[in-house]
Design an enzyme around this catalytic site. Sequence first.
Site, PDB file in Angstrom:
ATOM      1  N   HIS B  67       6.724 -55.798  -8.428  1.00 50.03           N
ATOM      2  CA  HIS B  67       7.682 -56.801  -7.978  1.00 50.03           C
ATOM      3  C   HIS B  67       9.103 -56.466  -8.451  1.00 50.03           C
ATOM      4  O   HIS B  67      10.075 -56.607  -7.703  1.00 50.03           O
ATOM      5  CB  HIS B  67       7.244 -58.178  -8.505  1.00 50.03           C
ATOM      6  CG  HIS B  67       8.246 -59.260  -8.302  1.00 50.03           C
ATOM      7  ND1 HIS B  67       9.067 -59.707  -9.305  1.00 50.03           N
ATOM      8  CD2 HIS B  67       8.577 -59.973  -7.199  1.00 50.03           C
ATOM      9  CE1 HIS B  67       9.852 -60.662  -8.839  1.00 50.03           C
ATOM     10  NE2 HIS B  67       9.583 -60.837  -7.550  1.00 50.03           N
ATOM     11  N   GLU B  70      10.495 -53.820  -6.276  1.00 54.70           N
ATOM     12  CA  GLU B  70      10.905 -54.406  -4.985  1.00 54.70           C
ATOM     13  C   GLU B  70      12.352 -54.921  -5.078  1.00 54.70           C
ATOM     14  O   GLU B  70      13.191 -54.635  -4.216  1.00 54.70           O
ATOM     15  CB  GLU B  70       9.948 -55.542  -4.626  1.00 54.70           C
ATOM     16  CG  GLU B  70      10.348 -56.371  -3.421  1.00 54.70           C
ATOM     17  CD  GLU B  70      10.208 -57.862  -3.665  1.00 54.70           C
ATOM     18  OE1 GLU B  70      11.227 -58.583  -3.499  1.00 54.70           O
ATOM     19  OE2 GLU B  70       9.105 -58.323  -4.028  1.00 54.70           O
ATOM     20  N   HIS B  71      12.653 -55.656  -6.159  1.00 51.51           N
ATOM     21  CA  HIS B  71      14.031 -56.148  -6.332  1.00 51.51           C
ATOM     22  C   HIS B  71      15.017 -54.987  -6.402  1.00 51.51           C
ATOM     23  O   HIS B  71      16.093 -55.035  -5.811  1.00 51.51           O
ATOM     24  CB  HIS B  71      14.135 -56.950  -7.645  1.00 51.51           C
ATOM     25  CG  HIS B  71      13.775 -58.389  -7.511  1.00 51.51           C
ATOM     26  ND1 HIS B  71      14.647 -59.396  -7.855  1.00 51.51           N
ATOM     27  CD2 HIS B  71      12.663 -59.004  -7.073  1.00 51.51           C
ATOM     28  CE1 HIS B  71      14.063 -60.572  -7.653  1.00 51.51           C
ATOM     29  NE2 HIS B  71      12.859 -60.359  -7.181  1.00 51.51           N
ATOM     30  N   GLU B 142      13.183 -66.413 -11.623  1.00 48.44           N
ATOM     31  CA  GLU B 142      12.139 -66.511 -10.591  1.00 48.44           C
ATOM     32  C   GLU B 142      10.811 -66.908 -11.246  1.00 48.44           C
ATOM     33  O   GLU B 142      10.088 -67.777 -10.755  1.00 48.44           O
ATOM     34  CB  GLU B 142      12.013 -65.161  -9.860  1.00 48.44           C
ATOM     35  CG  GLU B 142      11.073 -65.233  -8.670  1.00 48.44           C
ATOM     36  CD  GLU B 142      11.033 -63.937  -7.868  1.00 48.44           C
ATOM     37  OE1 GLU B 142      11.756 -62.980  -8.213  1.00 48.44           O
ATOM     38  OE2 GLU B 142      10.273 -63.899  -6.872  1.00 48.44           O
TER      39      GLU B 142
END
Lengths: 427, 436
Positions: B67, B70-71, B142
Amino acid sequence: MNISRINIGNGIYLNKVITDKFKSNFISINLIRPLDRSEVTKNSLLSYVLGRGTSSLPSKAVLERKLEELYGAHLSVNINKRGERQILRVSMEWADSRFTKDDTYEKSVLEVFRDIMFYPDLKDGLFGESIVEGEKKNLINRIEAKVNDKRTLALNRCIEEMCKGETFSIYQLGYVEDVKSITNTSLTDHYRGILQNSHMEIVYVGVENPSIREDLIPQEYLNRKDVLIVPREIIPKDNFTKNHIVEREDITQGKLVVGYRSNIPYEDGLYSALLLGNEILGGGPNSKLFKDVREKNSLAYYVGTNLIKHKSIILLDAGIDINNYQKTMGLINEMFEDMKNGNFSDDDIEIAKKAIKTSSQSIIDSPHLMGEFTLGKVISKDNRSLEEMIEDIEKVSKEDIIKAMNTVTLDTIYFMTSKEVEQGETN
Amino acid sequence: MKRISNATLNEEIYFENLENGIKLFYFPKKDFTKKYAIFTTNYGSIHNRFKVKEDGELITLPEGIAHFLEHKLFEDEEDDIFTKFAHNGAFVNAFTNFNQTSYLFYSTDNFYENLDLLVNFVQNPYLTDENVEKEKGIIAQEIEMYLDNPKWRVFFNCLKGLYHNHPVRTDIAGTVGSIKEITKEDLLRAYNTFYHPSNMVLFVVGDLDMNRVLETVRNAGKEYEPVDDTPVVVFDNEPTTVNERLIEDYMSTSKPLFYLGIKDNDLGQRGEEAIKKDITTNIILDMLFSDSSDFYHKLYDQGLIDKSFGAYYTGKENYGHSFIIGQTHDPKLLSALILDVFKDYNQFINEDNFSRIKKKEIGQFLMGFNSIEFIANNLTDLYFQDFLLIDYLDVLNSIEFGDVEDRLGSHFKEEFSTLSIIWPNNGNDLNREGDK
């Protein structure tokens, strides 16, 4: 795509969007009510009770089984808030017979749709007492469940405080203390009353179908006398109250909501400029807030703004560390001043125009969005086509945006923070 | 491009394995204004223990690495990626789940330029110590957002109860602690292992010129050396038993929330076999618990369940579980009643509710085809299970009542179940009606 609108009875309109590009058809009937504390909870409860069955399908189980046989036709009875209107809506989406290779069921789909609104399951002319009592409990549970989603709760709390004394502050699902006094008799009376005086809009999106016509509405409603027209919302001109509210909840992350007002109504030519100003400020990952608060300063994962059309209110929301409130608010104020002073580029404007254009053009790819768009135009008495709306956006100049943003004033800051005491400012 | 069609659905799809290694699928969707592309690597949160090749050393990266990566792929040396797409009126986004990381955009104009951008930004990472550090604050927010979400917590607690070792029990984004450890080197190691085109797939959906799609991807893709070894993801042995039968937690909610999970121990299928199992299990759950079932109505009338009640199965090659979920004032009683259904299921299933539910599934699958996102996202998910979405209706049609009976007897067993509950905590003094 062929779009038409016809009057089929006093205060009853049929809007048709004829297209064969989808694999399903969609229809909704919308009863447009004033958002009013005296009836908001009853309408909300009706959305639960009407979904329990019809005169020919007199229980939820029988109704659901019928829908499964109709290839999983999707029935929804719900409440929507549009400005200071509460809309009670029955909608149905079903797979088109071209793809199921079965042409026996579409007539039944439309009958179920009509019966849900006009021929509910009544006993001796009343909604069943046990059904109404059971759904009262469900509605209370649903209203109380709003605490489960703290981000939405914070947004609603900000609106409640900001618009205190205005109709818009009313919660669309109603109030627990108002549920209790409703009985099956009072609910049935209310139901009969709103069928007699509500402005009704039917929206159909799908293939040409000769059954989509006035007999979707029982004859007795076609010549009603007094139809209630909900007036346009008031946009306060000046004298904004400044609120600053802090509430403590059992949470990890702080939820910040900031409410602003503009006095440009959506009918005004300058409204397109306000739309663009909002987009540049907080519309998406290319907005000033996203770039500065999130990307440059790592303060938030989500931060953005939304323009509430009917009230010309901009709501900003962000999830931040509870210790970063001052710093974040400082940046937000800076961004706002930048908008008013014209500290944004032609490039920002171009990007914002393209974003709005792409979103608008995408509407015609979804039966639901097309239905919403059609209804939205009717409610705001906007006769422009999608193309004309896009053209109006493209005509906006930088000066227009500056002018529009200078009408925007901070009204309310709402911060939901943790029950633990902040440690003072960290970076 | 190679054409694959399906007569039942009346749709077709085109495939090409390009010289630059990219596997490209094009799904024509005539008369749609929106065009969509999604570029996906078969690398998600469960893949963080691996060997680069069969006999290589075992590498374990911090939780949340897929994840985080991905950012970070949205970084670019000159202009940021969001701005580049925004100039073309495109909306770009990405997501990471247990099994995959996907990068996607949609636009109405300038599609081919955007497609070129998509392939280029995913294939050209720009990582610095500084930009990696900067992301930690954003991802921490997040993670904290999810910590405040009771529905997310009740779901993950259930997974933690079902599994002893399988990484599906770990939060996709990791923890605030685990992401602090992530370095540029970790991210590059993950990138170099899992972002080779042989591990990826690109789906394009819309009303487009096939040859231009093909040319764009052919020219955009970087040159890659073919690899002899594909990465080997290592999973510890997962017992058939559940880790914990009951997990309870407290949050600020109005009513108790629950997830009753049932672990699937019939694993290892791929392709049609896997999809058939998935659909069959979901049909069973609908027959027993959907809002047309006897069970639902009995409990709804008693006030034990409400509209939030539901059930679904999800699974992949090496894990799977059914969930029955909702809010109720008495989750322990409700759980016991549900488990009773599995002990004596024959009275709840018959040819009649089977054929109704099947019809519903057919209609709802067809309705999904109105959405280009539905098409592309499901194509991707099923592709990694060796199955093509357009054959879905054929598998659905082939399922018979006997399949339902077989699966019911083997999967739904009380000893493979975990009950996760979030209880409301008290002392919530916020005045919520706004009448102050």
